[in-house]
Each structure stands twice: as structure tokens, then as C-alpha cells.
Design an enzyme around this catalytic site. Sequence first.
Site, PDB file in Angstrom:
ATOM      1  N   ARG A  62      34.723  81.801  71.009  1.00  0.00           N
ATOM      2  CA  ARG A  62      34.088  83.118  70.805  1.00  0.00           C
ATOM      3  C   ARG A  62      34.518  83.687  69.451  1.00  0.00           C
ATOM      4  O   ARG A  62      35.584  84.312  69.315  1.00  0.00           O
ATOM      5  CB  ARG A  62      34.493  84.072  71.926  1.00  0.00           C
ATOM      6  CG  ARG A  62      34.014  85.486  71.729  1.00  0.00           C
ATOM      7  CD  ARG A  62      32.555  85.695  71.985  1.00  0.00           C
ATOM      8  NE  ARG A  62      32.211  85.481  73.381  1.00  0.00           N
ATOM      9  CZ  ARG A  62      30.942  85.445  73.804  1.00  0.00           C
ATOM     10  NH1 ARG A  62      29.955  85.587  72.948  1.00  0.00           N
ATOM     11  NH2 ARG A  62      30.669  85.249  75.083  1.00  0.00           N
ATOM     12  N   GLN A  80      16.902  71.401  82.506  1.00  0.00           N
ATOM     13  CA  GLN A  80      17.796  71.513  83.688  1.00  0.00           C
ATOM     14  C   GLN A  80      19.273  71.528  83.294  1.00  0.00           C
ATOM     15  O   GLN A  80      20.104  70.854  83.904  1.00  0.00           O
ATOM     16  CB  GLN A  80      17.494  70.358  84.657  1.00  0.00           C
ATOM     17  CG  GLN A  80      16.097  70.464  85.256  1.00  0.00           C
ATOM     18  CD  GLN A  80      15.723  69.250  86.101  1.00  0.00           C
ATOM     19  OE1 GLN A  80      16.454  68.269  86.190  1.00  0.00           O
ATOM     20  NE2 GLN A  80      14.578  69.326  86.739  1.00  0.00           N
ATOM     21  N   ARG A  90      28.099  72.745  69.860  1.00  0.00           N
ATOM     22  CA  ARG A  90      29.311  73.568  69.696  1.00  0.00           C
ATOM     23  C   ARG A  90      30.354  73.296  70.769  1.00  0.00           C
ATOM     24  O   ARG A  90      31.451  73.851  70.726  1.00  0.00           O
ATOM     25  CB  ARG A  90      28.961  75.043  69.681  1.00  0.00           C
ATOM     26  CG  ARG A  90      28.443  75.578  71.009  1.00  0.00           C
ATOM     27  CD  ARG A  90      28.304  77.095  70.935  1.00  0.00           C
ATOM     28  NE  ARG A  90      27.886  77.672  72.203  1.00  0.00           N
ATOM     29  CZ  ARG A  90      28.007  78.960  72.486  1.00  0.00           C
ATOM     30  NH1 ARG A  90      28.492  79.795  71.584  1.00  0.00           N
ATOM     31  NH2 ARG A  90      27.626  79.426  73.655  1.00  0.00           N
ATOM     32  N   HIS A 160      25.879  80.799  63.822  1.00  0.00           N
ATOM     33  CA  HIS A 160      26.075  82.064  64.561  1.00  0.00           C
ATOM     34  C   HIS A 160      27.323  82.814  64.046  1.00  0.00           C
ATOM     35  O   HIS A 160      28.277  83.058  64.789  1.00  0.00           O
ATOM     36  CB  HIS A 160      26.237  81.695  66.042  1.00  0.00           C
ATOM     37  CG  HIS A 160      26.095  82.818  67.021  1.00  0.00           C
ATOM     38  ND1 HIS A 160      26.870  83.953  67.005  1.00  0.00           N
ATOM     39  CD2 HIS A 160      25.279  82.960  68.089  1.00  0.00           C
ATOM     40  CE1 HIS A 160      26.543  84.736  68.008  1.00  0.00           C
ATOM     41  NE2 HIS A 160      25.566  84.173  68.682  1.00  0.00           N
ATOM     42  N   ASP A 207      20.576  93.363  69.578  1.00  0.00           N
ATOM     43  CA  ASP A 207      20.390  91.911  69.714  1.00  0.00           C
ATOM     44  C   ASP A 207      18.991  91.582  69.215  1.00  0.00           C
ATOM     45  O   ASP A 207      18.026  91.579  69.976  1.00  0.00           O
ATOM     46  CB  ASP A 207      20.542  91.512  71.189  1.00  0.00           C
ATOM     47  CG  ASP A 207      20.683  90.005  71.354  1.00  0.00           C
ATOM     48  OD1 ASP A 207      20.995  89.570  72.468  1.00  0.00           O
ATOM     49  OD2 ASP A 207      20.481  89.276  70.356  1.00  0.00           O
ATOM     50  N   GLU A 266      23.288  86.061  61.793  1.00  0.00           N
ATOM     51  CA  GLU A 266      23.150  84.617  61.971  1.00  0.00           C
ATOM     52  C   GLU A 266      21.940  84.083  61.206  1.00  0.00           C
ATOM     53  O   GLU A 266      20.852  84.672  61.274  1.00  0.00           O
ATOM     54  CB  GLU A 266      22.977  84.336  63.464  1.00  0.00           C
ATOM     55  CG  GLU A 266      24.055  84.973  64.328  1.00  0.00           C
ATOM     56  CD  GLU A 266      23.618  85.179  65.770  1.00  0.00           C
ATOM     57  OE1 GLU A 266      23.962  86.216  66.358  1.00  0.00           O
ATOM     58  OE2 GLU A 266      22.917  84.300  66.288  1.00  0.00           O
TER      59      GLU A 266
HETATM   60  O1  TA6 Z   1      22.919  85.546  68.956  1.00  0.00           O
HETATM   61  C1  TA6 Z   1      22.916  86.613  69.869  1.00  0.00           C
HETATM   62  C2  TA6 Z   1      23.128  86.048  71.263  1.00  0.00           C
HETATM   63  O2  TA6 Z   1      22.083  85.204  71.648  1.00  0.00           O
HETATM   64  C3  TA6 Z   1      23.305  87.193  72.229  1.00  0.00           C
HETATM   65  O3  TA6 Z   1      22.150  87.356  73.039  1.00  0.00           O
HETATM   66  C4  TA6 Z   1      24.516  86.803  73.061  1.00  0.00           C
HETATM   67  O4  TA6 Z   1      24.106  86.034  74.181  1.00  0.00           O
HETATM   68  C5  TA6 Z   1      25.296  85.973  72.084  1.00  0.00           C
HETATM   69  O5  TA6 Z   1      24.328  85.269  71.295  1.00  0.00           O
HETATM   70  C6  TA6 Z   1      26.216  85.020  72.784  1.00  0.00           C
HETATM   71  O6  TA6 Z   1      26.942  84.409  71.770  1.00  0.00           O
HETATM   72  P1  TA6 Z   1      27.888  83.190  72.107  1.00  0.00           P
HETATM   73  O7  TA6 Z   1      28.931  83.184  71.077  1.00  0.00           O
HETATM   74  O8  TA6 Z   1      28.398  83.396  73.502  1.00  0.00           O
HETATM   75  O9  TA6 Z   1      26.998  82.016  72.060  1.00  0.00           O
END
Ligand code: TA6
Length: 297
Positions: A62, A80, A90, A160, A207, A266
Amino acid sequence: MDNTFTEFTGAGNLPFVRIANQAAVAEICLMGGHITSYVPQNQQELFFISEKSNFKAGMPIRGGVPLCWPWFGAPAPELQCDQILHGFARQSMWSIAKTTPISDEESAIVLVLKSTPESMQLWAHSFYLELEVVVGKKLQIRLATTNTGNTTFTYSQALHHYFNIGDIHQLRVVGFDGLSFFDKAPMATPPVENPQVGDITFRCETDRIYHHHTADAVIVDPVLQRQIRISKANSDTSVVWNPWIAKAQRMADFGDEEYLRMVCVESGNVTYDSRTLAPGEKHTLEATIAIEPLCHD
Ligand code: TA6
């Protein structure tokens, strides 16, 4: 400081590599090909990492730069594998293919991930992924996808980036004025198209998928007294995300107050901007990130 590449065992006993030269130091976890840190000389850490992040094989980290690949968001129902948000790259173990000391102030490293019988179970396509990271006064990230199979495939992806910021309430993101965005935040249900007017500021869960965004994005941070410029190539869509209070409290690997000091901007190929590769074709998603003095008033 010499130009070095040092492999070490880091958080969660996972394999990492540290890239250091006179301009900057960066760290990459081989699990996920995941950039976890980039600190230019005389600057503060560029990326946010949650204090509650998991560091376990097969679990997303995270923060830093998760590589969303071969899908952004939830997988297509027919796959699925609905437990794997943002694809499996990742959560996979990458390997170091090449290290290049370019100069005293620049170093390049290439990590690779190839399709396996296991990955074919999740996504039945042969691929070769190369992540090139160039560490210097700027950070350059190139994610190259090659279709090594004999059938065409379509995929979506994003770098991201989780950025370390001073205070979300005082933050502005410049570079999206006049674009339209698809709003995934709950209060916009159903998700709708919206016009972006002026700079992006944050007052609730945000978001957003911005369409036809090819210009630089600039994160203006008056608290850390800096701005972060993200330039990109081969990408028409960008995502801007902050979980805000309620979602932050729902995420087990994220501190309740951490939404205050992070923002995701991102660079990607998502929704209509997904890419299709015929056998042998290659596409490279690129982002260059620079920390600059504040110049936006
Ligand atoms: O990029 C935004 C998003 O898709 C949000 O909707 C939230 O779900 C986030 O990514 C989750 O990020 P993570 O680091 O858990 O993949």
C-alpha cells in the site's frame, strides 16, 4: 557516493534492490516490481507508504508505485479471479535483468516478469513485461508489455503512484482544467462524466478517471514547499485518488489519518484507453517524475 545497486532483504523478508548515486537513492521490492522509495539529494521522500502496509509475497504493498497490470480495477467477470484488484503483476516476483551505471548522477535498472503456467491460469496470454527505472535528478519509469504469444490480447494498466504530501486540505493538482472525468466516488453513484473546472482540490473521497489527459500533472504542495511534476507518454488517461475519511477507516492496510498525507496521481491506459497487442507487438507506458521548487502561486 558511488553509483551502486545493492540487493538486500527488507520488510517482510522480501527481496529489495537499492539504487544509489550522487543525485538520488531509490528502492524497489522485487515482489511486484514495486518502487517503494525515491529520495533525491536534499529532498524529502517522494512516495507515501502506509505504516500499515502488508509486506508479504502475493499481497499488494500500500503505497509507492503499484504496477496495475494486466487490468486496472476489478478483473473482467469471465476471468473468475475477482479477488485480485489491479491485476497480478504487483503480486508477482520479478527478477533483475540488467543494471547500468549511466553516470555519477544516473543509474538504470531493468526488472522483468514473464508469463508462467500459474499466470496463464489467471489470464491466458503469453507476455514479457519489462520495468525500466532510471534513478537520477528525476525518476523515469517505463513499463513495456510485449505479446509473446500467438493470439492478440487487450489489457489495461496504470503506474499507481502514491505521493507523499504535507496536507490534503491544502493540496492542488494542476493540469486537468477543461478535461472531463469519470467519477467513481460513492456520492457520484451512478458514476458520471463531469467537467474539470480549474485545479483539482480535495474535500471528500476523490476517485476520478480523467479522459484525454496527456499534459503534465503538477501536484502543488505548500506544506512541503515543493511541487511534483508528472510527465507521461503513451497514455491518454490518468487517475486521481484520495480515499478520504470513511474509506481510509475501512482499509485494513491503511491508517485512519493517512489520507491527510497522500494523493495518488496515476498514469495509465484505462477504460477506453486499454491497449491491444497483436503477437510480437510491444507497448511502453512511461512516466517521468520530478520534484521542483514551488512556482504555482
Ligand atoms: O486508483 C484508484 C483505485 O482504483 C481506487 O478505487 C481504490 O480502489 C484504489 O485504487 C486501491 O488502490 P490499491 O493500492 O489498493 O490498489
